[in-house]
Design a protein around this motif. Structure first.
Motif: not given
Length: 426
Positions: A225-232, A244-254
């Motif tokens: 599996s390949v995944k892209i994570f971005r911060t929100r 205020r903070g930041r955390e990663f979320y799953l943007a898309i899974e291939i």
């Protein structure tokens, strides 16, 4: 028939194409890394040693330093940006320890990185208390002067650190910590890779879709599996004060792979308006994917900087929240931790403020190797893609006008065999 190469041609003294350099390791070279200028190269061997070479003005590569860096095989190497002084080299060993090596410019050649003090070699390191690290990636933000380190463990757990003093890992703070990949079964063959987005900021279409300019992006592969994570951006309430903070979320899974993924790469040059990634798979294919962030043309925005760039406001700590209904309800710190998807399992996509929808398209599926592919990477401009397979050949690809990729060149090493001179017969 062209003349056979001479010994001078093989050693590179008269070669105009490339040089063959004797690296000097007594075991297999497993990792190699060039700095941003291309005039410094680091090699890591199975025996745990690192050798650093400098390219001088006469074009000849000379050994700068050689030292025992890890107890076993060196998995990965990466130089920090040259804007950081002194020069820093990061390494990861099979024992799972991530280490930083700072150069002492005043030291004599041979002792630049391996200077000793009373307690042994000066080194800064991070290690996991649970499972050993198997891959890492480093990103430095020139604007904020913050350095980020992502470490992926053998159980698929990802930890991201940030720090303002790049050379001191003990001062790094944990930015996020979550399960990024499926935990493998006991005895299962595994391979894990993590790579930061090499671009300084997201592409302009991603900014238009709502991705913050300072968002961090990670490409993670685990097993098939390949995944892209971005911060929100997140806002929590602690004792009545909004933080205020930041955390990663799953943007898309291939999910396009049925075999083990050996390597992944993120292409620089997102000026195209989309992102590109490539994978090297055990099934012999090199796959190239296009990542888009669709946006609505009827959102009332223009392509002006004020419309597509989200600006933070110190006076309004929840100004980045996209859902107006949630602006009046800032969750508490405990509530925010509960809301994090994947706290006890893999982090999955959820309908939370700040998460941007992503789409994926297969651009090419290349089978030029016809054998398992082990390494894949883009050049600094994202114009050339290279891969190496079991047969030991370097394949290079270029993108066609229709967006697909095609083989452009091939490089392989050949041993010249000298034929014995004929004997005179009587």
């Amino acid at each position: 028939m062209p003349p056979l190469p001479t010994s001078e041609d093989i050693t590179g003294e008269n070669s105009a194409a490339f040089d063959i350099i004797q690296h000097g390791h007594k075991d297999l070279v497993q990792a190699i890394a060039f700095n941003a200028y291309g005039d410094r190269c680091a090699t890591g061997s199975v025996d745990g040693k690192i050798r650093v070479f400098n390219r001088h003005q006469d074009g000849i590569w000379r050994l700068c330093d050689n030292w025992k860096a890890h107890a076993g095989e060196i998995l990965e190497l990466q130089w920090f940006p040259p804007t950081i002084y002194p020069n820093l080299l990061s390494s990861l060993g099979i024992e799972g320890r991530f280490r930083l090596w700072a150069e002492d410019p005043s030291a004599a050649p041979g002792r630049r990185f391996s200077a000793r003090d009373g307690n042994g070699k000066t080194v800064s390191e991070l290690r996991s208390a649970r499972y050993p690290y198997r891959s890492f990636s480093v990103k430095h933000d020139e604007v904020t002067r913050c350095t980020y380190v992502a470490l992926l463990a053998s159980d698929g757990h990802l930890t991201v650190y940030e720090g303002e003093e790049p050379e001191t890992l003990t001062d790094y703070a944990k930015l996020d910590d979550f399960q990024a990949c499926t935990k493998p079964s006991r005895g299962e063959e595994t391979c894990f890779k993590v790579r930061f987005d090499p671009n300084p900021e997201p592409c302009y279409t991603a900014l238009r879709a709502g991705v913050p300019t300072d968002a961090l992006s990670l490409l993670v592969s685990g097993l098939t599996s390949v995944k892209i994570f971005r911060t929100r951006d997140t806002v929590t309430s602690s004792f009545g004060a909004a933080t205020r903070g930041r955390e990663f979320y799953l943007a898309i899974e291939i999910k396009e792979h049925s075999n083990l993924i050996r390597d992944v790469a993120w292409a620089p040059g997102n000026y195209r308006g989309y992102d590109m990634i490539a994978t090297a798979c055990q099934d012999g294919f090199v796959r190239v994917f296009r990542i888009d962030t669709p946006f609505s043309k009827d959102d009332g925005k223009t392509w002006s900087l004020s419309d597509i760039v989200n600006h933070r406001s110190d006076d309004n700590p929840i100004s980045r929240t996209s859902n107006p209904r949630r602006q009046s309800q800032v969750p508490s710190g405990i509530r925010a931790e509960i809301d994090k998807s994947g706290m006890h399992g893999e982090r999955t996509s959820a309908d939370l403020p700040g998460q941007i929808h992503h789409t994926v398209k297969v651009l090419s599926k290349l089978s030029t190797h016809r054998s398992p592919v082990w390494r894949v990477d883009f050049d600094d401009d994202g114009q050339i893609l290279g891969s190496v397979g079991d047969e030991g050949k370097l394949m290079c690809y270029r993108q066609l006008p229709d967006g697909s990729w095609a083989k452009s060149s091939e490089l392989g090493m050949m041993k010249a065999r000298m034929a014995a001179p004929p004997t005179n017969s009587t």
